[in-house]
Design an enzyme around this catalytic site. Sequence first.
Site, mmCIF file in Angstrom:
data_model
loop_
_atom_site.group_PDB
_atom_site.id
_atom_site.type_symbol
_atom_site.label_atom_id
_atom_site.label_comp_id
_atom_site.label_asym_id
_atom_site.label_seq_id
_atom_site.Cartn_x
_atom_site.Cartn_y
_atom_site.Cartn_z
ATOM 1 N N GLN A 84 0.845 -1.201 0.000
ATOM 2 C CA GLN A 84 0.000 0.000 0.000
ATOM 3 C C GLN A 84 0.877 1.246 0.000
ATOM 4 O O GLN A 84 0.389 2.355 -0.088
ATOM 5 C CB GLN A 84 -0.892 0.014 1.253
ATOM 6 C CG GLN A 84 -1.843 -1.155 1.321
ATOM 7 C CD GLN A 84 -2.411 -1.329 2.721
ATOM 8 O OE1 GLN A 84 -3.346 -0.635 3.113
ATOM 9 N NE2 GLN A 84 -1.857 -2.243 3.485
ATOM 10 N N ASP A 130 6.302 4.525 -1.665
ATOM 11 C CA ASP A 130 7.663 5.045 -1.514
ATOM 12 C C ASP A 130 8.730 4.343 -2.357
ATOM 13 O O ASP A 130 9.885 4.780 -2.378
ATOM 14 C CB ASP A 130 8.069 5.024 -0.024
ATOM 15 C CG ASP A 130 7.914 3.641 0.624
ATOM 16 O OD1 ASP A 130 8.083 2.630 -0.067
ATOM 17 O OD2 ASP A 130 7.632 3.594 1.847
ATOM 18 N N HIS A 152 -1.556 1.249 -4.273
ATOM 19 C CA HIS A 152 -1.952 2.666 -4.201
ATOM 20 C C HIS A 152 -1.066 3.560 -5.066
ATOM 21 O O HIS A 152 -0.944 4.754 -4.808
ATOM 22 C CB HIS A 152 -1.946 3.142 -2.740
ATOM 23 C CG HIS A 152 -3.035 2.516 -1.914
ATOM 24 N ND1 HIS A 152 -2.981 2.429 -0.542
ATOM 25 C CD2 HIS A 152 -4.212 1.952 -2.281
ATOM 26 C CE1 HIS A 152 -4.083 1.829 -0.101
ATOM 27 N NE2 HIS A 152 -4.837 1.527 -1.132
ATOM 28 N N CYS A 212 -4.732 15.617 -19.508
ATOM 29 C CA CYS A 212 -4.319 15.087 -20.821
ATOM 30 C C CYS A 212 -3.529 13.791 -20.727
ATOM 31 O O CYS A 212 -3.147 13.217 -21.747
ATOM 32 C CB CYS A 212 -3.503 16.141 -21.587
ATOM 33 S SG CYS A 212 -1.832 16.370 -20.942
ATOM 34 N N CYS A 263 -0.496 21.052 -21.193
ATOM 35 C CA CYS A 263 -1.803 21.726 -21.144
ATOM 36 C C CYS A 263 -1.963 22.669 -19.966
ATOM 37 O O CYS A 263 -3.044 23.228 -19.750
ATOM 38 C CB CYS A 263 -2.934 20.692 -21.162
ATOM 39 S SG CYS A 263 -3.136 19.843 -19.585
ATOM 40 N N THR A 323 0.561 -3.009 8.532
ATOM 41 C CA THR A 323 -0.633 -2.312 8.053
ATOM 42 C C THR A 323 -1.710 -2.363 9.126
ATOM 43 O O THR A 323 -1.877 -3.395 9.787
ATOM 44 C CB THR A 323 -1.177 -2.872 6.720
ATOM 45 O OG1 THR A 323 -2.416 -2.222 6.412
ATOM 46 C CG2 THR A 323 -1.389 -4.375 6.746
ATOM 47 N N GLU A 351 1.472 -3.554 16.856
ATOM 48 C CA GLU A 351 0.188 -3.512 17.586
ATOM 49 C C GLU A 351 -0.778 -4.523 16.974
ATOM 50 O O GLU A 351 -0.685 -4.804 15.781
ATOM 51 C CB GLU A 351 -0.480 -2.134 17.403
ATOM 52 C CG GLU A 351 0.335 -0.933 17.792
ATOM 53 C CD GLU A 351 0.474 -0.797 19.288
ATOM 54 O OE1 GLU A 351 -0.385 -1.355 20.006
ATOM 55 O OE2 GLU A 351 1.442 -0.152 19.734
ATOM 56 N N ALA A 381 8.959 -4.694 12.174
ATOM 57 C CA ALA A 381 9.222 -5.489 10.974
ATOM 58 C C ALA A 381 10.732 -5.621 10.738
ATOM 59 O O ALA A 381 11.215 -6.677 10.322
ATOM 60 C CB ALA A 381 8.545 -4.844 9.772
HETATM 61 P P1 NAD Z 1 -1.228 2.918 8.817
HETATM 62 O O1 NAD Z 1 -0.448 4.126 9.126
HETATM 63 O O2 NAD Z 1 -2.706 2.988 8.900
HETATM 64 O O3 NAD Z 1 -0.772 1.735 9.816
HETATM 65 C C1 NAD Z 1 0.567 1.396 10.013
HETATM 66 C C2 NAD Z 1 0.629 0.109 10.825
HETATM 67 O O4 NAD Z 1 1.993 -0.242 10.978
HETATM 68 C C3 NAD Z 1 0.023 0.214 12.223
HETATM 69 O O5 NAD Z 1 -0.811 -0.922 12.438
HETATM 70 C C4 NAD Z 1 1.257 0.194 13.144
HETATM 71 O O6 NAD Z 1 0.970 -0.464 14.369
HETATM 72 C C5 NAD Z 1 2.244 -0.598 12.331
HETATM 73 N N1 NAD Z 1 3.668 -0.286 12.558
HETATM 74 C C6 NAD Z 1 4.238 0.905 12.852
HETATM 75 N N2 NAD Z 1 5.573 0.789 12.904
HETATM 76 C C7 NAD Z 1 5.860 -0.503 12.639
HETATM 77 C C8 NAD Z 1 7.065 -1.245 12.534
HETATM 78 N N3 NAD Z 1 8.277 -0.667 12.724
HETATM 79 N N4 NAD Z 1 6.993 -2.572 12.250
HETATM 80 C C9 NAD Z 1 5.790 -3.176 12.077
HETATM 81 N N5 NAD Z 1 4.610 -2.519 12.151
HETATM 82 C C10 NAD Z 1 4.649 -1.206 12.433
HETATM 83 O O7 NAD Z 1 -0.739 2.421 7.404
HETATM 84 P P2 NAD Z 1 -1.475 1.566 6.269
HETATM 85 O O8 NAD Z 1 -2.216 0.429 6.886
HETATM 86 O O9 NAD Z 1 -0.456 1.306 5.245
HETATM 87 O O10 NAD Z 1 -2.603 2.507 5.664
HETATM 88 C C11 NAD Z 1 -2.408 3.865 5.445
HETATM 89 C C12 NAD Z 1 -2.317 4.364 4.000
HETATM 90 O O11 NAD Z 1 -1.318 5.368 4.035
HETATM 91 C C13 NAD Z 1 -1.845 3.406 2.963
HETATM 92 O O12 NAD Z 1 -2.752 3.456 1.939
HETATM 93 C C14 NAD Z 1 -0.523 3.948 2.449
HETATM 94 O O13 NAD Z 1 -0.584 4.071 1.035
HETATM 95 C C15 NAD Z 1 -0.424 5.347 2.956
HETATM 96 N N6 NAD Z 1 0.909 5.728 3.480
HETATM 97 C C16 NAD Z 1 2.033 5.333 2.809
HETATM 98 C C17 NAD Z 1 3.301 5.646 3.312
HETATM 99 C C18 NAD Z 1 4.525 5.167 2.554
HETATM 100 O O14 NAD Z 1 4.475 5.028 1.320
HETATM 101 N N7 NAD Z 1 5.629 4.868 3.240
HETATM 102 C C19 NAD Z 1 3.418 6.375 4.506
HETATM 103 C C20 NAD Z 1 2.232 6.806 5.150
HETATM 104 C C21 NAD Z 1 0.981 6.452 4.638
HETATM 105 ZN ZN ZN Z 2 -1.735 17.998 -19.325
#
Ligand code: NAD
Ligand code: ZN
Length: 256
Positions: free
Chosen positions: A108, A111, A126, A137, A158, A196, A223, A240
């Site tokens: 999701q 980055d 995403h 365009c 455009c 997530t 969590e 992670a």
């Molecule tokens: P979220 O922020 O809703 O949840 C993050 C989850 O990760 C939480 O459950 C938290 O407990 C857990 N977490 C935090 N640190 C951690 C670690 N070190 N190791 C393991 N788990 C850990 O994120 P989501 O569920 O991805 O949903 C939010 C939306 O935000 C997504 O659609 C995403 O595209 C976008 N987003 C992307 C980025 C990125 O690209 N890095 C950053 C912020 C938000």
């Molecule tokens: Zn354009």
Amino acid sequence: MSSATDTEEVLITRAAKDIVDSHKTIALTGAGISVESGIPDFRSAGGLWSKYDPEEYAHISAFRSNPTKVWQMIKEMMDLVLGAEPNPAHVALAELEQMGLLSSIITQNVDGLHQRGGAKKVIEFHGSNQWLVCLQCGYRQEAVSLSFEEIPPLCPECDSVLKPDVVFFGEPIPWEAQTGSFEEARTCGLVLVIGTSAVVYPAAGIPTSAKQSGAKIIEINTEPTPLTGYISDYLIQGTAGAILPKIVEEVKKHIS
Ligand code: NAD
Ligand code: ZN
């Protein structure tokens, strides 16, 4: 189901065995996997998202009505991402893939850190902030080619406002990413659900869909989430970046 007495070590051994035994494993990752690279998730205290409410700033209607305001947030996110490096969690997943034990990573995140960590089969559910698109365009250009001194950046064809090629709230998921992900979910035997909160749909429906097709679900998160105890078979609670490399080390013992 895991019991309260299962230690981290027991669960890591169990996860490694489940990976080795599975005919096909996939990973679903969220913002949590990139927190240790310095990119805050939506739930981190402090940082970007305590300044910009994502519900407000990451909604397509906000982008359309006030692109300059939303581009302030995008620019800060771009700066963070450009300065970030893949962490041991990204690298561990790439290693599993190289060992032939991970079919795909559905992320999701926008980055690009999975690919920079060495992973090849990444489905960006995403989208990606590496590209900018013109909603009028269809013009596309790479984000790194812009200095972002002037925001919002305009389309050279455009003159409309360019938007990062990421899925904002209120926008549809790219068709190929959606169908490809749910096909992976339907045909796998195991899903690693990593960092997530599992509340943003339809991505959050991927583990449930896999479960309905008979797959095991392992969560790795600091969590519990709404999946914990219902959809996931067990949660390995921790970061992670610490847990995934340990699982990969354990997997190596099984296959060497
Ligand atoms: P979220 O922020 O809703 O949840 C993050 C989850 O990760 C939480 O459950 C938290 O407990 C857990 N977490 C935090 N640190 C951690 C670690 N070190 N190791 C393991 N788990 C850990 O994120 P989501 O569920 O991805 O949903 C939010 C939306 O935000 C997504 O659609 C995403 O595209 C976008 N987003 C992307 C980025 C990125 O690209 N890095 C950053 C912020 C938000
Ligand atoms: Zn354009």
